[in-house]
Design a protein around this motif. Structure first.
Motif, PDB file in Angstrom:
ATOM      1  N   GLY A  60      -2.841  -1.326  -9.986  1.00 39.12           N
ATOM      2  CA  GLY A  60      -1.893  -0.236  -9.572  1.00 39.12           C
ATOM      3  C   GLY A  60      -1.171  -0.362  -7.974  1.00 39.12           C
ATOM      4  N   ASN A  61      -0.406   0.271  -7.709  1.00 36.37           N
ATOM      5  CA  ASN A  61      -0.536   1.380  -6.693  1.00 36.37           C
ATOM      6  C   ASN A  61      -1.324   1.925  -5.407  1.00 36.37           C
ATOM      7  N   PHE A  62      -0.774   2.063  -4.598  1.00 39.70           N
ATOM      8  CA  PHE A  62      -1.873   2.115  -3.360  1.00 39.70           C
ATOM      9  C   PHE A  62      -0.535   2.386  -2.114  1.00 39.70           C
ATOM     10  N   GLU A  63      -1.388   3.585  -1.360  1.00 37.98           N
ATOM     11  CA  GLU A  63      -0.079   3.703  -0.528  1.00 37.98           C
ATOM     12  C   GLU A  63      -1.082   3.568   0.840  1.00 37.98           C
ATOM     13  N   SER A  64      -2.622   4.230   0.782  1.00 43.10           N
ATOM     14  CA  SER A  64      -3.046   3.795   2.657  1.00 43.10           C
ATOM     15  C   SER A  64      -4.724   2.766   2.498  1.00 43.10           C
ATOM     16  N   ASN A  65      -5.358   3.382   1.443  1.00 41.23           N
ATOM     17  CA  ASN A  65      -5.963   2.579   1.331  1.00 41.23           C
ATOM     18  C   ASN A  65      -6.720   2.144  -0.452  1.00 41.23           C
ATOM     19  N   LEU A  66      -7.084   0.800  -0.320  1.00 35.92           N
ATOM     20  CA  LEU A  66      -7.742   0.017  -1.268  1.00 35.92           C
ATOM     21  C   LEU A  66      -8.942  -0.797  -0.744  1.00 35.92           C
ATOM     22  N   TRP A  67      -9.724   0.234  -1.512  1.00 38.32           N
ATOM     23  CA  TRP A  67     -11.228   0.040  -1.125  1.00 38.32           C
ATOM     24  C   TRP A  67     -11.828  -1.453  -1.778  1.00 38.32           C
ATOM     25  N   LEU A  68     -12.488  -2.056  -1.823  1.00 38.82           N
ATOM     26  CA  LEU A  68     -13.226  -3.476  -2.427  1.00 38.82           C
ATOM     27  C   LEU A  68     -14.342  -3.755  -2.341  1.00 38.82           C
ATOM     28  N   GLY A  69     -15.007  -3.500  -3.306  1.00 37.37           N
ATOM     29  CA  GLY A  69     -16.960  -3.767  -3.637  1.00 37.37           C
ATOM     30  C   GLY A  69     -17.189  -4.400  -5.044  1.00 37.37           C
ATOM     31  N   GLY A  70     -18.381  -4.548  -4.868  1.00 40.68           N
ATOM     32  CA  GLY A  70     -19.253  -5.094  -6.288  1.00 40.68           C
ATOM     33  C   GLY A  70     -20.687  -4.872  -5.777  1.00 40.68           C
ATOM     34  N   LEU A 130      -8.580  -2.995   1.885  1.00 39.78           N
ATOM     35  CA  LEU A 130      -8.632  -4.362   2.091  1.00 39.78           C
ATOM     36  C   LEU A 130      -6.874  -3.927   2.547  1.00 39.78           C
ATOM     37  N   ILE A 131      -6.089  -2.486   2.656  1.00 32.41           N
ATOM     38  CA  ILE A 131      -4.659  -2.611   3.165  1.00 32.41           C
ATOM     39  C   ILE A 131      -5.476  -2.139   4.682  1.00 32.41           C
ATOM     40  N   THR A 132      -5.589  -1.109   5.086  1.00 29.37           N
ATOM     41  CA  THR A 132      -6.269  -1.115   6.593  1.00 29.37           C
ATOM     42  C   THR A 132      -6.681  -2.562   7.579  1.00 29.37           C
ATOM     43  N   THR A 133      -7.980  -2.821   6.684  1.00 28.65           N
ATOM     44  CA  THR A 133      -8.689  -4.257   7.206  1.00 28.65           C
ATOM     45  C   THR A 133      -7.684  -5.115   7.803  1.00 28.65           C
ATOM     46  N   SER A 168      -6.290 -11.126  -9.529  1.00 24.78           N
ATOM     47  CA  SER A 168      -5.496  -9.498 -10.001  1.00 24.78           C
ATOM     48  C   SER A 168      -4.732  -9.328  -9.382  1.00 24.78           C
ATOM     49  N   THR A 169      -3.819  -8.374  -9.656  1.00 23.17           N
ATOM     50  CA  THR A 169      -2.684  -7.951  -8.511  1.00 23.17           C
ATOM     51  C   THR A 169      -1.971  -6.749  -8.201  1.00 23.17           C
ATOM     52  N   PHE A 170      -2.331  -6.470  -7.057  1.00 25.48           N
ATOM     53  CA  PHE A 170      -1.688  -4.470  -6.666  1.00 25.48           C
ATOM     54  C   PHE A 170      -0.768  -5.056  -5.763  1.00 25.48           C
ATOM     55  N   THR A 171      -0.056  -3.108  -5.194  1.00 28.21           N
ATOM     56  CA  THR A 171       1.685  -2.910  -4.952  1.00 28.21           C
ATOM     57  C   THR A 171       0.835  -1.776  -3.669  1.00 28.21           C
ATOM     58  N   VAL A 172       1.114  -1.870  -2.768  1.00 26.53           N
ATOM     59  CA  VAL A 172       1.017  -0.898  -1.360  1.00 26.53           C
ATOM     60  C   VAL A 172       2.718  -0.280  -1.388  1.00 26.53           C
ATOM     61  N   ILE A 173       2.481   0.550  -1.798  1.00 27.77           N
ATOM     62  CA  ILE A 173       4.045   1.930  -1.587  1.00 27.77           C
ATOM     63  C   ILE A 173       4.206   2.197  -0.163  1.00 27.77           C
ATOM     64  N   PRO A 174       4.888   2.755  -0.250  1.00 29.01           N
ATOM     65  CA  PRO A 174       4.919   3.563   1.174  1.00 29.01           C
ATOM     66  C   PRO A 174       4.388   4.931   0.875  1.00 29.01           C
ATOM     67  N   GLU A 175       3.780   5.226   1.735  1.00 31.11           N
ATOM     68  CA  GLU A 175       2.619   7.283   1.500  1.00 31.11           C
ATOM     69  C   GLU A 175       4.475   7.670   1.478  1.00 31.11           C
ATOM     70  N   PRO A 176       4.439   8.893   0.716  1.00 33.52           N
ATOM     71  CA  PRO A 176       5.316  10.158   0.849  1.00 33.52           C
ATOM     72  C   PRO A 176       5.966  10.569   1.581  1.00 33.52           C
ATOM     73  N   ALA A 177       5.396  10.664   3.137  1.00 39.09           N
ATOM     74  CA  ALA A 177       5.538  11.151   4.408  1.00 39.09           C
ATOM     75  C   ALA A 177       6.922  10.255   4.973  1.00 39.09           C
ATOM     76  N   THR A 178       6.020   8.802   4.449  1.00 36.50           N
ATOM     77  CA  THR A 178       7.179   7.872   5.349  1.00 36.50           C
ATOM     78  C   THR A 178       8.448   8.053   3.632  1.00 36.50           C
ATOM     79  N   MET A 179       8.212   7.888   2.676  1.00 39.38           N
ATOM     80  CA  MET A 179       9.762   8.802   2.148  1.00 39.38           C
ATOM     81  C   MET A 179      10.233   8.874   2.829  1.00 39.38           C
ATOM     82  N   GLY A 180       9.473  10.418   2.848  1.00 38.66           N
ATOM     83  CA  GLY A 180      10.759  11.381   3.487  1.00 38.66           C
ATOM     84  C   GLY A 180      11.029  11.307   4.867  1.00 38.66           C
ATOM     85  N   LEU A 181      10.390  11.055   5.424  1.00 41.21           N
ATOM     86  CA  LEU A 181      11.236  10.547   6.879  1.00 41.21           C
ATOM     87  C   LEU A 181      12.099   9.661   7.081  1.00 41.21           C
ATOM     88  N   ALA A 182      12.307   8.137   6.042  1.00 41.15           N
ATOM     89  CA  ALA A 182      13.451   7.571   5.627  1.00 41.15           C
ATOM     90  C   ALA A 182      14.311   8.487   5.103  1.00 41.15           C
TER      91      ALA A 182
END
Length: 191
Positions: A60-70, A130-133, A168-182
């Motif tokens: 899926g699409n993730f804005e700021s966090n993508l936690w991976l564990g198992g 994954l996104i933050t690290t 697998s696949t995933f997409t990092v998308i802009p956060e809504p606040a970032t999109m508004g600023l742009a």
């Protein structure tokens, strides 16, 4: 010509054939966009209890966090567990790789269960964001995951789809606040 097999050769073959091997079984991975161990979606690695396999999934699409564990089951031939680790590799607009250590969760003779999630009785969650690290920027990514286990007697086991890993696949998308600023900056340059 008569062929004979020496006693030493016979014993070596017998021990190699009859020696038990460590085994990883009932392996699962989870992802979350909330926080470690919260609102998780679980996927099968070599297990079969989840609704979908990690291999071939669009996470899926993730804005700021993508936690991976198992978590996984591990049979260590009665010698105990040296370690279990989930390895991952990320390719796409950025690249990264890493390892997540699993911790002991439960024991049911002769197997034990290891994992990252606090729901499995770990004192803290060992998963990784994954996104933050890895400071992943906006874009499309591929995630390859595989699990390695090693018993105290030195024998190893892998859950890696015979070397092709769970992809697998995933997409990092802009956060809504970032999109508004742009949008504001873009409109401001028009005037």
């Amino acid at each position: 010509m008569k062929k004979t097999i020496s006693l030493a050769t016979s014993l070596t073959i017998l021990l190699a054939v009859s020696a038990p091997a460590s085994t990883i079984f009932n392996g699962y991975a989870y992802v979350s966009d909330t926080s470690a161990g919260v609102d998780t979606t679980w996927y099968d690695l070599n297990g079969t209890a989840q609704a979908q396999d990690l291999d071939g999934s669009d996470l899926g699409n993730f804005e700021s966090n993508l936690w991976l564990g198992g978590q996984t089951g591990f049979w260590a031939e009665g010698s105990g567990v040296d370690y279990i680790k989930m390895h991952y590799s990320i390719t796409g607009d950025d690249t990264a790789s890493g390892t997540i250590d699993y911790a002991f969760q439960s024991y049911s003779a002769p197997n034990d269960q290891q994992g990252t999630d606090i729901n499995g009785a770990n004192l803290s969650d060992l998963s990784v964001d994954l996104i933050t690290t890895h400071s992943l920027g906006n874009g499309d990514y591929n995630l390859a995951v595989w699990v390695e286990g090693k018993a105290n007697n030195g024998s190893e086991a892998w859950d890696n789809k015979d070397g092709s890993n769970h992809n697998s696949t995933f997409t990092v998308i802009p956060e809504p606040a970032t999109m508004g600023l742009a949008l504001v900056v873009g409109v401001g340059t028009l005037f």
